[in-house]
Design a protein around this motif. Structure first.
Motif, PDB file in Angstrom:
ATOM      1  N   LYS A 110       1.556  -4.568  -1.030  1.00  0.00           N
ATOM      2  CA  LYS A 110       0.949  -5.894  -1.114  1.00  0.00           C
ATOM      3  C   LYS A 110       0.565  -6.382   0.272  1.00  0.00           C
ATOM      4  CE  LYS A 110       3.047  -7.275  -5.422  1.00  0.00           C
ATOM      5  NZ  LYS A 110       3.837  -8.248  -6.143  1.00  0.00           N
ATOM      6  N   LYS A 111       1.422  -6.074   1.240  1.00  0.00           N
ATOM      7  CA  LYS A 111       1.099  -6.380   2.637  1.00  0.00           C
ATOM      8  C   LYS A 111       1.186  -5.081   3.415  1.00  0.00           C
ATOM      9  CE  LYS A 111       2.299 -11.173   2.771  1.00  0.00           C
ATOM     10  NZ  LYS A 111       2.681 -12.274   3.600  1.00  0.00           N
ATOM     11  N   ASN A 112       0.185  -4.835   4.223  1.00  0.00           N
ATOM     12  CA  ASN A 112       0.146  -3.618   5.013  1.00  0.00           C
ATOM     13  C   ASN A 112       0.311  -3.998   6.480  1.00  0.00           C
ATOM     14  OD1 ASN A 112      -0.731  -1.352   6.516  1.00  0.00           O
ATOM     15  ND2 ASN A 112      -1.823  -0.591   4.727  1.00  0.00           N
ATOM     16  N   ASP A 150      -3.095  -8.595   4.296  1.00  0.00           N
ATOM     17  CA  ASP A 150      -2.456  -8.909   3.029  1.00  0.00           C
ATOM     18  C   ASP A 150      -3.392  -8.403   1.941  1.00  0.00           C
ATOM     19  OD1 ASP A 150      -1.481  -9.996   0.686  1.00  0.00           O
ATOM     20  OD2 ASP A 150      -1.078 -11.964   1.551  1.00  0.00           O
ATOM     21  N   ASN A 151      -2.996  -7.337   1.287  1.00  0.00           N
ATOM     22  CA  ASN A 151      -3.858  -6.692   0.307  1.00  0.00           C
ATOM     23  C   ASN A 151      -4.080  -7.523  -0.945  1.00  0.00           C
ATOM     24  OD1 ASN A 151      -4.312  -4.382   1.868  1.00  0.00           O
ATOM     25  ND2 ASN A 151      -2.409  -3.472   1.180  1.00  0.00           N
ATOM     26  N   GLU A 152      -3.328  -8.587  -1.108  1.00  0.00           N
ATOM     27  CA  GLU A 152      -3.509  -9.462  -2.264  1.00  0.00           C
ATOM     28  C   GLU A 152      -4.632 -10.480  -2.034  1.00  0.00           C
ATOM     29  OE1 GLU A 152      -1.690  -9.298  -5.281  1.00  0.00           O
ATOM     30  OE2 GLU A 152      -1.114  -7.381  -4.393  1.00  0.00           O
ATOM     31  N   THR A 153      -4.854 -10.859  -0.788  1.00  0.00           N
ATOM     32  CA  THR A 153      -5.823 -11.918  -0.503  1.00  0.00           C
ATOM     33  C   THR A 153      -7.011 -11.459   0.347  1.00  0.00           C
ATOM     34  OG1 THR A 153      -4.598 -12.606   1.472  1.00  0.00           O
ATOM     35  CG2 THR A 153      -4.018 -13.685  -0.615  1.00  0.00           C
ATOM     36  N   ARG A 207      -8.775  -0.583  -5.538  1.00  0.00           N
ATOM     37  CA  ARG A 207      -7.765  -1.498  -6.078  1.00  0.00           C
ATOM     38  C   ARG A 207      -8.331  -2.907  -6.192  1.00  0.00           C
ATOM     39  NH1 ARG A 207      -3.850  -5.124  -4.370  1.00  0.00           N
ATOM     40  NH2 ARG A 207      -1.924  -5.079  -5.567  1.00  0.00           N
ATOM     41  N   LYS A 208      -9.063  -3.335  -5.173  1.00  0.00           N
ATOM     42  CA  LYS A 208      -9.679  -4.662  -5.181  1.00  0.00           C
ATOM     43  C   LYS A 208     -10.673  -4.773  -6.339  1.00  0.00           C
ATOM     44  CE  LYS A 208     -10.873  -8.564  -2.889  1.00  0.00           C
ATOM     45  NZ  LYS A 208      -9.947  -9.667  -2.821  1.00  0.00           N
ATOM     46  N   THR A 249      -8.740  -5.090  -9.587  1.00  0.00           N
ATOM     47  CA  THR A 249      -8.168  -6.435  -9.722  1.00  0.00           C
ATOM     48  C   THR A 249      -9.239  -7.435 -10.146  1.00  0.00           C
ATOM     49  OG1 THR A 249      -6.502  -5.942  -8.042  1.00  0.00           O
ATOM     50  CG2 THR A 249      -6.912  -8.254  -8.510  1.00  0.00           C
TER      51      THR A 249
END
Length: 81
Positions: free
Chosen positions: A5-7, A13-16, A68-69, A72
């Protein structure tokens, strides 16, 4: 490859993360890969070959992040499959 989720390595931040930020990161990683390849072409050592492999995996990791993005985002569209 596992996507966190965070790299911390990429400091993202892979979520945002936005596509613009991903594009910038892909450009950065691609440039590093090209430099590693050039270095290897001038000095064919195991150290330089390992650098090519590391940078190639970094590019692959960013490509997986793109996929992944997209996945999502597709969940919110009419045809998520």
């Amino acid at each position: 490859m596992y996507i966190l989720k965070k790299n911390e390595k990429f400091n993202i931040d892979n979520e945002t993360i936005t596509f613009r930020e991903i594009r910038d990161k892909l450009t950065e990683e691609f440039t590093e890969l090209v430099k590693a390849i050039v270095n290897y072409s001038y000095d064919k050592t195991l150290k330089n070959l390992k650098a090519v492999v590391r940078e190639a995996f970094d590019v692959i990791q960013v490509c997986i992040l793109i996929l992944r993005k997209c996945h999502t985002i597709s969940k919110d569209l009419d045809y998520p499959d």
